[in-house]
Motif scaffolding. Structure first.
Motif, PDB file in Angstrom:
ATOM      1  N   THR A   1      41.773  44.704  36.742  1.00  0.00           N
ATOM      2  CA  THR A   1      40.739  45.641  36.300  1.00  0.00           C
ATOM      3  C   THR A   1      39.883  45.000  35.213  1.00  0.00           C
ATOM      4  OG1 THR A   1      42.258  46.617  34.674  1.00  0.00           O
ATOM      5  CG2 THR A   1      42.111  47.686  36.835  1.00  0.00           C
ATOM      6  N   LYS A   2      38.634  45.442  35.150  1.00  0.00           N
ATOM      7  CA  LYS A   2      37.691  44.906  34.165  1.00  0.00           C
ATOM      8  C   LYS A   2      37.689  45.754  32.909  1.00  0.00           C
ATOM      9  CE  LYS A   2      32.787  43.719  33.620  1.00  0.00           C
ATOM     10  NZ  LYS A   2      31.461  43.683  34.293  1.00  0.00           N
ATOM     11  N   PRO A   3      37.883  45.137  31.740  1.00  0.00           N
ATOM     12  CA  PRO A   3      37.823  45.903  30.491  1.00  0.00           C
ATOM     13  C   PRO A   3      36.385  46.260  30.138  1.00  0.00           C
ATOM     14  CG  PRO A   3      38.119  43.578  30.013  1.00  0.00           C
ATOM     15  CD  PRO A   3      38.188  43.722  31.507  1.00  0.00           C
ATOM     16  N   GLU A   4      36.224  47.358  29.420  1.00  0.00           N
ATOM     17  CA  GLU A   4      34.890  47.823  29.079  1.00  0.00           C
ATOM     18  C   GLU A   4      34.163  46.873  28.133  1.00  0.00           C
ATOM     19  OE1 GLU A   4      35.184  51.761  27.567  1.00  0.00           O
ATOM     20  OE2 GLU A   4      35.856  52.639  29.460  1.00  0.00           O
ATOM     21  N   ASP A   5      34.920  46.159  27.305  1.00  0.00           N
ATOM     22  CA  ASP A   5      34.294  45.314  26.285  1.00  0.00           C
ATOM     23  C   ASP A   5      34.227  43.839  26.677  1.00  0.00           C
ATOM     24  OD1 ASP A   5      37.012  44.909  26.230  1.00  0.00           O
ATOM     25  OD2 ASP A   5      37.154  44.796  24.041  1.00  0.00           O
ATOM     26  N   MET A   6      34.295  43.555  27.970  1.00  0.00           N
ATOM     27  CA  MET A   6      34.262  42.171  28.413  1.00  0.00           C
ATOM     28  C   MET A   6      32.878  41.565  28.206  1.00  0.00           C
ATOM     29  SD  MET A   6      35.465  40.665  32.056  1.00  0.00           S
ATOM     30  CE  MET A   6      35.579  38.898  32.296  1.00  0.00           C
ATOM     31  N   SER A   7      32.847  40.266  27.917  1.00  0.00           N
ATOM     32  CA  SER A   7      31.587  39.567  27.694  1.00  0.00           C
ATOM     33  C   SER A   7      30.673  39.693  28.909  1.00  0.00           C
ATOM     34  CB  SER A   7      31.844  38.087  27.402  1.00  0.00           C
ATOM     35  OG  SER A   7      30.632  37.364  27.376  1.00  0.00           O
ATOM     36  N   VAL A   8      29.422  40.068  28.654  1.00  0.00           N
ATOM     37  CA  VAL A   8      28.469  40.233  29.755  1.00  0.00           C
ATOM     38  C   VAL A   8      28.055  38.890  30.342  1.00  0.00           C
ATOM     39  CG1 VAL A   8      27.577  42.403  28.869  1.00  0.00           C
ATOM     40  CG2 VAL A   8      26.532  40.253  28.124  1.00  0.00           C
ATOM     41  N   SER A   9      28.363  37.805  29.634  1.00  0.00           N
ATOM     42  CA  SER A   9      27.970  36.478  30.125  1.00  0.00           C
ATOM     43  C   SER A   9      28.925  35.941  31.181  1.00  0.00           C
ATOM     44  CB  SER A   9      27.889  35.494  28.958  1.00  0.00           C
ATOM     45  OG  SER A   9      29.166  35.301  28.377  1.00  0.00           O
ATOM     46  N   GLN A  10      30.064  36.608  31.377  1.00  0.00           N
ATOM     47  CA  GLN A  10      31.052  36.151  32.348  1.00  0.00           C
ATOM     48  C   GLN A  10      30.970  36.981  33.628  1.00  0.00           C
ATOM     49  OE1 GLN A  10      34.889  36.207  30.400  1.00  0.00           O
ATOM     50  NE2 GLN A  10      34.090  35.113  28.615  1.00  0.00           N
ATOM     51  N   HIS A  11      31.083  36.297  34.752  1.00  0.00           N
ATOM     52  CA  HIS A  11      31.087  36.984  36.046  1.00  0.00           C
ATOM     53  C   HIS A  11      32.513  37.429  36.341  1.00  0.00           C
ATOM     54  CE1 HIS A  11      29.892  38.017  40.103  1.00  0.00           C
ATOM     55  NE2 HIS A  11      30.951  37.369  40.549  1.00  0.00           N
ATOM     56  N   PHE A  12      32.705  38.717  36.604  1.00  0.00           N
ATOM     57  CA  PHE A  12      34.052  39.255  36.805  1.00  0.00           C
ATOM     58  C   PHE A  12      34.293  39.600  38.269  1.00  0.00           C
ATOM     59  CE2 PHE A  12      37.081  42.771  37.127  1.00  0.00           C
ATOM     60  CZ  PHE A  12      38.170  42.213  36.469  1.00  0.00           C
ATOM     61  N   ILE A  13      35.496  39.251  38.747  1.00  0.00           N
ATOM     62  CA  ILE A  13      35.928  39.620  40.098  1.00  0.00           C
ATOM     63  C   ILE A  13      37.263  40.351  39.976  1.00  0.00           C
ATOM     64  CG2 ILE A  13      36.507  38.829  42.410  1.00  0.00           C
ATOM     65  CD1 ILE A  13      34.965  36.251  41.807  1.00  0.00           C
ATOM     66  N   ALA A  14      37.310  41.588  40.404  1.00  0.00           N
ATOM     67  CA  ALA A  14      38.555  42.345  40.374  1.00  0.00           C
ATOM     68  C   ALA A  14      39.437  41.935  41.548  1.00  0.00           C
ATOM     69  CB  ALA A  14      38.263  43.841  40.433  1.00  0.00           C
ATOM     70  N   ALA A  15      40.690  41.564  41.253  1.00  0.00           N
ATOM     71  CA  ALA A  15      41.600  41.149  42.325  1.00  0.00           C
ATOM     72  C   ALA A  15      43.035  41.130  41.828  1.00  0.00           C
ATOM     73  CB  ALA A  15      41.223  39.758  42.847  1.00  0.00           C
ATOM     74  N   ASP A  16      43.946  41.432  42.737  1.00  0.00           N
ATOM     75  CA  ASP A  16      45.375  41.260  42.504  1.00  0.00           C
ATOM     76  C   ASP A  16      45.783  39.981  43.227  1.00  0.00           C
ATOM     77  OD1 ASP A  16      48.101  41.263  42.389  1.00  0.00           O
ATOM     78  OD2 ASP A  16      48.372  43.305  43.160  1.00  0.00           O
TER      79      ASP A  16
END
Length: 264
Positions: free
Chosen positions: A46-61
Motif C-alpha cells: 500500500t502507498k502511504p499518504e506522505d510518500m515523496s511525490v518524486s517517486q513512482h509508486f507501484i502497489a504489489a504483493d
C-alpha cells in the motif's frame, strides 16, 4: 564542495527500484537514492499518504508471482528497465517459540517474503543488465542470517541465510558481465517493524517494551555503540554501494550492526 556535489548527483539518470519502500530502511533507501539523483520506483502493498511525490509508486504483493510480473511489466514499459535493484522487502512476523510453533505454511511464508520475492525480480531484470553490461543488485538481508535466535527468528534467520548464499553465488555468475551484486545485513534498526517485534515479544513474556529491548540487546551479546541504527545510516551504505564509487565491489556482505556481531 566538489566531492559533495559529486555525491549529490552521482546517480543522475539511473533508474532504481526499491522494494518494501514505504517504511523503515526501505523508505530511507528510496529517499537517499532520490537525493543522489536517481529516478526511484517504489513498491509495497500500500502507498502511504506522505510518500515523496518524486517517486513512482507501484502497489504489489511481491510474495505473489503474478503481482511481481505486473511490477516488472510496468517498469519495463514505462522506464525501459533498471540500473539499480534494491531487494529490501523482508519481514519477521511469524510466531516465536522455536520449531514446534512453525507450520509448513509459516516456513513457506518466510521463504516467499525473505528470499523468493528477490529471486523472481532478479531473474526478470537481469537480462537487460547483462545485455548492457552494467547494473547493481543489492539484497537487504539481516544479521539474523548469521546470528539466529531460535526463540524468535528461526524461519526468518533461515530464509536470510539462504538469501546470503544466493546473493554470493549470483554475484559470481554475473560479475564477468559487468553486473555487481551485494548484500547488506543490518542489525537492530529503529523502525516500526522493530518496535512491533519488540512489543510482540514483550507481550508474550510479560515484561515492558523497555525491558524487552534491553533483554534483546543482552541476548545478542550487546551493541558496542549502545543504540539501534537509524534507517538513514543503513541507507547511506546502500547508496554508496549503488554508486560508481563502489565500482570494484561485488559479492560482499556488509554488516551494519554497531559492532554487535561477535565474529570477524
Amino acid at each position: 564542495m566538489i566531492d559533495q556535489q559529486r555525491s549529490t548527483a552521482e546517480l543522475d539518470g539511473k533508474i532504481a527500484l526499491v522494494t518494501g519502500a514505504t517504511k523503515g530502511i526501505g523508505r530511507a533507501i528510496a529517499d537517499r537514492l532520490t537525493q543522489a539523483g536517481a529516478v526511484v520506483i517504489s513498491t509495497a502493498r500500500t502507498k502511504p499518504e506522505d510518500m515523496s511525490v518524486s517517486q513512482h509508486f507501484i502497489a504489489a504483493d511481491l510474495t505473489k508471482p503474478d503481482e511481481s510480473t505486473q511490477v516488472v511489466n510496468e517498469v519495463n514499459q514505462r522506464f525501459g528497465g533498471l540500473d539499480i535493484l534494491v531487494n529490501n522487502m523482508g519481514a519477521n512476523t511469524l510466531p516465536a517459540g522455536g520449531f514446534s510453533a512453525l507450520t509448513d505454511a509459516h516456513w513457506q511464508e518466510a521463504l516467499q517474503v525473505n528470499l523468493l520475492a528477490a529471486v523472481r525480480l532478479d531473474r526478470a531484470f537481469l537480462p537487460r543488465m547483462l545485455s548492457q553490461k552494467s547494473g547493481v543488485i543489492i539484497h537487504i538481508s539481516s544479521t539474523s542470517g548469521l546470528f539466529p535466535i531460535w526463540e524468535s527468528t528461526m524461519a526468518y534467520s533461515t530464509a536470510k541465510a539462504a538469501l546470503n548464499a544466493y546473493s554470493k553465488t549470483l554475484s559470481n555468475e554475473v560479475a564477468p558481465s559487468g553486473v555487481r551484486v551485494m548484500t547488506v545485513s543490518p542489525g537492530l534498526n529503529k523502525t516500526e517493524a522493530m518496535a512491533a517485534f519488540i512489543e510482540q515479544l514483550a507481550e508474550r513474556t510479560g515484561v515492558s517494551t523497555e525491558m524487552m529491548t534491553q533483554n534483546l540487546f543482552a541476548r545478542l551479546g550487546g551493541v558496542p555503540l549502545g543504540r539501534m541504527a537509524e534507517p538513514e545510516e543503513t541507507a547511506e551504505l546502500v547508496c554508496f554501494l549503488a554508486s560508481p564509487r563502489a565500482s570494484y565491489i561485488t559479492g560482499a556482505n556488509y554488516i551494519v550492526d554497531g559492532g554487535n556481531l561477535p565474529v570477524v
